[in-house]
Enzyme design. Sequence first.
Site, mmCIF file in Angstrom:
data_model
loop_
_atom_site.group_PDB
_atom_site.id
_atom_site.type_symbol
_atom_site.label_atom_id
_atom_site.label_comp_id
_atom_site.label_asym_id
_atom_site.label_seq_id
_atom_site.Cartn_x
_atom_site.Cartn_y
_atom_site.Cartn_z
ATOM 1 N N TYR A 48 0.813 -1.285 -0.020
ATOM 2 C CA TYR A 48 0.098 0.139 -0.025
ATOM 3 C C TYR A 48 0.967 1.282 -0.205
ATOM 4 O O TYR A 48 2.123 1.186 0.109
ATOM 5 C CB TYR A 48 -1.100 0.057 1.264
ATOM 6 C CG TYR A 48 -0.357 0.309 2.404
ATOM 7 C CD1 TYR A 48 -0.462 1.778 3.386
ATOM 8 C CD2 TYR A 48 0.273 -0.534 3.229
ATOM 9 C CE1 TYR A 48 0.092 2.103 4.244
ATOM 10 C CE2 TYR A 48 0.912 -0.237 4.397
ATOM 11 C CZ TYR A 48 0.789 1.037 5.045
ATOM 12 O OH TYR A 48 1.321 1.493 6.424
ATOM 13 N N LYS A 76 6.549 -2.205 1.665
ATOM 14 C CA LYS A 76 5.495 -1.326 2.542
ATOM 15 C C LYS A 76 4.064 -2.338 2.363
ATOM 16 O O LYS A 76 3.556 -2.151 1.483
ATOM 17 C CB LYS A 76 5.196 -0.091 1.932
ATOM 18 C CG LYS A 76 4.189 0.653 2.877
ATOM 19 C CD LYS A 76 4.093 2.305 2.468
ATOM 20 C CE LYS A 76 3.192 3.217 3.203
ATOM 21 N NZ LYS A 76 3.749 3.423 4.471
ATOM 22 N N ARG A 88 7.812 3.816 -5.146
ATOM 23 C CA ARG A 88 8.204 2.902 -4.084
ATOM 24 C C ARG A 88 6.936 1.699 -4.249
ATOM 25 O O ARG A 88 7.262 0.561 -3.849
ATOM 26 C CB ARG A 88 7.945 3.633 -2.675
ATOM 27 C CG ARG A 88 8.294 2.617 -1.528
ATOM 28 C CD ARG A 88 8.257 3.266 -0.162
ATOM 29 N NE ARG A 88 7.038 4.176 0.238
ATOM 30 C CZ ARG A 88 6.720 4.710 1.236
ATOM 31 N NH1 ARG A 88 7.760 4.820 2.045
ATOM 32 N NH2 ARG A 88 5.431 5.329 1.524
ATOM 33 N N LEU A 106 11.548 1.273 6.518
ATOM 34 C CA LEU A 106 10.993 1.835 5.358
ATOM 35 C C LEU A 106 11.518 2.718 4.957
ATOM 36 O O LEU A 106 12.077 3.811 5.609
ATOM 37 C CB LEU A 106 9.311 2.010 5.727
ATOM 38 C CG LEU A 106 8.417 2.570 4.737
ATOM 39 C CD1 LEU A 106 8.352 1.520 3.642
ATOM 40 C CD2 LEU A 106 7.285 3.071 5.176
ATOM 41 N N GLU A 112 12.639 2.223 13.557
ATOM 42 C CA GLU A 112 11.622 3.352 13.240
ATOM 43 C C GLU A 112 10.392 3.422 14.301
ATOM 44 O O GLU A 112 10.133 2.493 15.117
ATOM 45 C CB GLU A 112 11.270 2.956 11.693
ATOM 46 C CG GLU A 112 10.547 1.518 11.768
ATOM 47 C CD GLU A 112 10.266 1.397 10.231
ATOM 48 O OE1 GLU A 112 10.304 2.328 9.256
ATOM 49 O OE2 GLU A 112 10.210 0.038 9.777
ATOM 50 N N ARG A 171 -8.129 -20.979 -1.100
ATOM 51 C CA ARG A 171 -6.876 -20.608 -0.163
ATOM 52 C C ARG A 171 -6.053 -21.476 -0.393
ATOM 53 O O ARG A 171 -6.118 -22.628 -0.541
ATOM 54 C CB ARG A 171 -7.405 -20.667 1.188
ATOM 55 C CG ARG A 171 -6.325 -20.193 2.328
ATOM 56 C CD ARG A 171 -7.006 -20.242 3.651
ATOM 57 N NE ARG A 171 -6.130 -19.828 4.570
ATOM 58 C CZ ARG A 171 -5.198 -20.558 5.195
ATOM 59 N NH1 ARG A 171 -5.174 -21.864 5.005
ATOM 60 N NH2 ARG A 171 -4.182 -20.157 6.032
#
Length: 287
Positions: free
Chosen positions: A33, A151, A52, A207, A183, A101
């Site tokens: 995301y 991310k 990114r 990140l 972070e 699945r």
Amino acid sequence: MSRTVYLNGEYLPETEAKVSIFDRAFLMADGVYEVTSVLGGKLIDFAGHARRLERSLAELDIKKPAAFGDLLEIHRKLVDLNDISEGLIYLQVTRGAPGDRDFAFPDPETTEPTLVLFTQNKPGLSDNPVAKKGIKVISIDDIRWGRRDIKTVQLLYPSMGKMMARKAGADDAWMVEDGFVTEGTSNNAYIVKDGKIITRNLGTDILHGITRAAVLACAREAQMAVEERPFSIDEAREADEAFLTSASAFVMPVVEIDGASVGTGTPGPVAGRLREIYLAESLKAAL
């Protein structure tokens, strides 16, 4: 009023947007995301977020959505449709819903990803009163997986970290691994000592923040000294200032760590100046 969202090529009322229960983001947290800020109806650092996103998709071998080349237009249309002056646009790409699945994922070239975008209206984002008083953070162990440079939507532990902070009467948490700060739960971390800005160097353990890159560029342009290296919580407590950066917080002063005041216990001049410079430069370059 219901928001208009984007889902796989369609602009829909949020109440009508549906994703399969077999989507791998739901079953496996198999997705990535980005969050882009909107100020004055314009997009902040869009190009950096798009780059990114492309990197994250490549690292996880997720096929780029067919609409990847239209993302700027989609962002702009959502801003218009939802009348966003200040706020955020959340974008998520998942590996999709290839079938039943299964841990093993199918050939990326034969599976269409799911692309979702929605807006969040946040008036006052740029003039956040919290930035004038600063925030409090606690330290917690960093027990996440080793590819934090991607991310992903695997946000359970960061969410737990924010709840730990709230329970402790703080605003956020800085994560610590092998004695050094990695972070924040949703941001990059910094300290200032003797006028020098110190923040962890890039690698797979943090990140690669888009706001981080822009703020450090602003700092260097303003002739501020920058050192990219790990720092400890003890070093942070002894710093003159501390702050964090993210797409939604911009530059946010940190005035307390684990109950101990940082510096004077009030926002410092370096963080304040960087926030001013970053917002001014970002607005100039906004799309």
